[in-house]
Write a protein that holds these residues in place. Structure first.
Motif, PDB file in Angstrom:
ATOM      1  N   ASP A 186      12.652   6.459   8.447  1.00  0.00           N
ATOM      2  CA  ASP A 186      11.522   7.363   8.440  1.00  0.00           C
ATOM      3  C   ASP A 186      11.849   8.656   8.880  1.00  0.00           C
ATOM      4  O   ASP A 186      11.409   9.878   8.318  1.00  0.00           O
ATOM      5  CB  ASP A 186      10.386   6.612   9.175  1.00  0.00           C
ATOM      6  N   LEU A 187      12.343   9.083   9.966  1.00  0.00           N
ATOM      7  CA  LEU A 187      12.772  10.311  10.397  1.00  0.00           C
ATOM      8  C   LEU A 187      13.708  10.962   9.333  1.00  0.00           C
ATOM      9  O   LEU A 187      13.577  12.199   9.006  1.00  0.00           O
ATOM     10  CB  LEU A 187      13.515  10.100  11.688  1.00  0.00           C
ATOM     11  N   HIS A 188      14.878   9.978   8.816  1.00  0.00           N
ATOM     12  CA  HIS A 188      15.641  10.963   7.920  1.00  0.00           C
ATOM     13  C   HIS A 188      15.140  11.133   6.733  1.00  0.00           C
ATOM     14  O   HIS A 188      15.001  12.337   5.972  1.00  0.00           O
ATOM     15  CB  HIS A 188      16.803   9.940   7.663  1.00  0.00           C
ATOM     16  N   LEU A 233      11.694  11.019   5.798  1.00  0.00           N
ATOM     17  CA  LEU A 233      10.444  11.771   5.672  1.00  0.00           C
ATOM     18  C   LEU A 233      10.488  13.070   6.461  1.00  0.00           C
ATOM     19  O   LEU A 233      10.352  14.197   5.855  1.00  0.00           O
ATOM     20  CB  LEU A 233       9.233  10.752   6.146  1.00  0.00           C
ATOM     21  N   VAL A 234      10.437  12.825   7.609  1.00  0.00           N
ATOM     22  CA  VAL A 234      10.615  14.166   8.480  1.00  0.00           C
ATOM     23  C   VAL A 234      11.381  15.203   8.172  1.00  0.00           C
ATOM     24  O   VAL A 234      11.183  16.188   8.158  1.00  0.00           O
ATOM     25  CB  VAL A 234      10.533  13.545   9.986  1.00  0.00           C
ATOM     26  N   ILE A 235      12.892  14.790   8.273  1.00  0.00           N
ATOM     27  CA  ILE A 235      13.943  15.799   8.172  1.00  0.00           C
ATOM     28  C   ILE A 235      13.733  16.405   6.714  1.00  0.00           C
ATOM     29  O   ILE A 235      13.913  17.690   6.522  1.00  0.00           O
ATOM     30  CB  ILE A 235      15.024  15.283   8.186  1.00  0.00           C
ATOM     31  N   ARG A 248      10.940  16.832   5.052  1.00  0.00           N
ATOM     32  CA  ARG A 248       9.641  17.918   4.972  1.00  0.00           C
ATOM     33  C   ARG A 248       9.858  19.037   5.691  1.00  0.00           C
ATOM     34  O   ARG A 248       9.656  20.189   5.487  1.00  0.00           O
ATOM     35  CB  ARG A 248       8.511  17.150   5.516  1.00  0.00           C
ATOM     36  N   LEU A 249      10.671  18.862   6.906  1.00  0.00           N
ATOM     37  CA  LEU A 249      11.176  20.147   7.716  1.00  0.00           C
ATOM     38  C   LEU A 249      12.095  21.076   6.699  1.00  0.00           C
ATOM     39  O   LEU A 249      11.909  22.281   6.744  1.00  0.00           O
ATOM     40  CB  LEU A 249      11.810  19.749   9.041  1.00  0.00           C
ATOM     41  N   THR A 288      10.011  22.904   4.139  1.00  0.00           N
ATOM     42  CA  THR A 288       9.400  23.950   4.989  1.00  0.00           C
ATOM     43  C   THR A 288      10.112  25.082   5.098  1.00  0.00           C
ATOM     44  O   THR A 288       9.918  26.216   5.117  1.00  0.00           O
ATOM     45  CB  THR A 288       8.681  23.267   6.305  1.00  0.00           C
ATOM     46  N   THR A 305      15.203  22.136  15.203  1.00  0.00           N
ATOM     47  CA  THR A 305      14.587  20.843  15.197  1.00  0.00           C
ATOM     48  C   THR A 305      15.198  19.730  14.323  1.00  0.00           C
ATOM     49  O   THR A 305      15.246  18.587  14.613  1.00  0.00           O
ATOM     50  CB  THR A 305      13.005  21.217  14.959  1.00  0.00           C
ATOM     51  N   ILE A 306      15.728  20.041  13.200  1.00  0.00           N
ATOM     52  CA  ILE A 306      16.146  19.267  12.344  1.00  0.00           C
ATOM     53  C   ILE A 306      17.479  18.817  13.026  1.00  0.00           C
ATOM     54  O   ILE A 306      17.866  17.336  13.044  1.00  0.00           O
ATOM     55  CB  ILE A 306      16.788  19.847  11.136  1.00  0.00           C
ATOM     56  N   ILE A 357      16.615  15.958  15.534  1.00  0.00           N
ATOM     57  CA  ILE A 357      16.046  14.803  14.923  1.00  0.00           C
ATOM     58  C   ILE A 357      17.235  14.041  14.574  1.00  0.00           C
ATOM     59  O   ILE A 357      17.206  12.968  14.764  1.00  0.00           O
ATOM     60  CB  ILE A 357      15.271  15.143  14.083  1.00  0.00           C
TER      61      ILE A 357
END
Length: 562
Positions: A367-369, A371-373, A375-376, A379, A409-410, A413
């Motif tokens: 999920d972190l890889h 989705l979050v990364i 999206r970041l 952005t 932040t990336i 993570i």
């Protein structure tokens, strides 16, 4: 056989005998009634000895219980000998010699006017009370010889009579029935205790205890159930021996960590799944450890489940204690098998729980890889696009800072993703944890928390020696930054994806700050220490510009083979 039937038959057989014998029938019946009460084995044996002495008017009485081999005595119950006398006499008879030994191999009634005149007599040990007259009869339980009843020293100085012999023979028959009942009752109670103990072990092991606690539970329950001086769990060591890894004892000193070497005669037998029973650990030549002289009778039971031998359960009793009965050996072996099965089930349960943790960590990492990364990163691209269109210098600068923060932040993570991919371990804290602990400690004097990034599987790839030196290098670099750099920011990177010039895989530690840098002509002792530490491992250390404006500050790079 019913005691009343025995009494009736005995009374019938007394018809025509002496007036003395007939007159003592009520006394015999009362003695038989007394012997037949109660179901606890040892109290029954005590009562038989006392009743026999009173019936035959003897000063002393004893019951020798024959051991499982039929060659000696497993127990020796006395009446008339005081506690002080027993302590002065020392060890109880073992039945391997003398008149007592002869009666084991020739179980027949014996009546002597003078013990010392019998050629089978071996005399008495020091401090033994004087005994001259003797009467002995065998005790049979369900047709098998259980032991012998001995009477000595007829009161008044006379000799035992034929009437005494007949009375005691009848009493011995009743005693055999009482002992049989008591033995069945005792074995039933023991069986229930061992079953309850097995349930307690299984419940404790399946309640989530870790491996060390699980073994301690087995040792503690075994000691309690076997009424032993210690409960010990041994596991195979790397050299083929057995190491004591869990101990329950009032005096555990010197036990934990003791190893039965592979050349010991018992090790091969135990690892093959066969139990070993020891009558006296202190004198048995198979027991070659330094702690063996502390103990007497012992059971060494394999913890075996199916074809797999997990280890060994030992229950040694103190020196001079009674030997284990066949029933106790059988129940203990069943307990060991149940405990081994419980250990296997607990291990499987922990594996399932660990697998569930792995699966959950993998899901979080994905999920972190995914989705979050992503999206970041998207952005960041939007911000970079806005930065190019920004007309105001301040806006352009602020957007650039935001992009830089997103990059950091990336990276953090990604570090978290690597951490999630590391296997949970029961070993001491890994390198990742020690690095974070070191930077957390440094945050107090620095006044801020350094940024830490990990690249690659740090914990699984870096060896212990390299890891210790890396932590020392990190401590030195942070100390230099605090004392000399006047930094407001420190970035730390631990990267295990690099290679040395000669192609060897390595770990690289980078500590960069935004301080005042290294002045010309300044001291280099800290940097010299870092270089020496790296070179001792076959690595190197270097320094260069930091992360301040225009390359201000210092960047230390320390690397060594994994």
């Amino acid at each position: 056989m019913d005691p009343l039937a025995i009494a009736t038959e005995a009374t019938r057989s007394l018809q025509g005998m002496s007036t003395e014998l007939t007159a003592r029938v009520p006394q015999l019946l009362e003695a038989m009634r007394s012997v037949g009460t109660g179901l606890e084995l040892h109290s029954t044996l005590d009562r038989i000895a006392e009743t026999a002495a009173e019936l035959a008017d003897a000063r002393y009485a004893a019951i020798g219980v024959i051991d499982s081999t039929g060659e000696g005595l497993a127990d020796f119950i006395t009446y008339g000998v005081t506690r002080e006398q027993r302590e002065r006499i020392g060890a109880l008879p073992d039945g391997h010699r003398g008149l007592l030994g002869a009666l084991i191999h020739q179980p027949a009634p014996v009546m002597l006017s003078d013990l010392s005149s019998d050629p089978r007599s071996a005399g008495f040990p020091p401090h033994h009370p004087p005994m001259r007259t003797f009467l002995g009869v065998p005790i049979r339980v369900e047709g098998e010889i259980f032991g012998n009843l001995y009477l000595t020293e007829k009161r008044g100085g006379g000799e035992f009579s034929i009437a005494d012999l007949n009375m005691v023979k009848i009493l011995a028959t009743e005693a055999g029935i009482a002992i049989g009942n008591a033995r069945v009752h005792d074995e039933s109670r023991q069986r229930m205790r061992w079953i309850d103990g097995s349930v307690a072990v299984t419940t404790a092991l399946l309640s989530g205890s870790d491996a060390e606690d699980a073994l301690a539970v087995v040792a503690e329950q075994a000691r309690r159930l076997a009424d032993s001086d210690a409960g010990i769990v041994l596991l195979p060591d790397d050299d083929g021996g057995l190491e004591m890894v869990a101990v329950s004892a009032e005096d555990p000193a010197g036990l934990l960590g003791t190893v039965i070497p592979p050349h010991s005669p018992v090790v091969g037998q135990l690892l093959a799944g066969e139990p070993v029973f020891i009558d006296d650990s202190a004198t048995d030549p198979r027991m070659i450890t330094a702690v063996a002289p502390r103990f007497g009778p012992s059971m060494l039971l394999p913890l075996k489940s199916g074809d797999r031998v997990l280890g060994t359960l030992a229950t040694p009793r103190r020196r001079g204690a009674r030997k284990y009965t066949p029933a106790e050996r059988r129940l203990a072996a069943q307990f060991a098998a149940q405990a081994a099965l419980a250990l296997v089930l607990a291990e499987a349960q922990r594996d399932r729980e660990r697998l569930a943790v792995y699966e959950d960590r993998d899901r979080i990492a994905r999920d972190l890889h995914d989705l979050v990364i992503q999206r970041l990163f998207a952005t960041g691209l939007l911000l970079e696009s806005a930065q190019r269109k920004a007309a105001e210098p301040d806006v352009h600068e602020k957007v650039g800072q935001a992009v830089d923060e997103l990059d950091v932040t990336i990276q953090e993570i990604r570090t978290a993703i690597f951490a999630l991919q590391q296997e949970p371990t029961e070993a001491p804290a890994g390198l990742r944890t020690r690095v974070l602990r070191e930077t957390g400690t440094a945050a107090v004097p620095l006044g801020f928390h350094p940024s830490v990034n990990f690249i690659g599987p740090v914990d699984s790839k870096v060896g212990e020696r390299t890891g210790k030196n890396l932590i020392a290098a990190l401590r030195e670099a942070l100390s230099n930054a605090f004392r000399h750099a006047q930094a407001t920011r420190i970035d730390i990177v631990v990267d295990v994806t690099v290679k040395l010039p000669d192609g060897r895989e390595a770990v690289r530690l980078t500590v960069a700050d935004d301080g005042i840098g290294i002045p010309e002509g300044g001291r280099r002792s800290g940097l010299h220490n870092l270089a020496k530490r790296a070179e001792s491992l076959g690595g190197s250390s270097a320094y260069g510009p930091g992360i301040g404006e225009d390359g201000g500050g210092t960047r230390v790079m320390w690397e060594a083979p994994l």
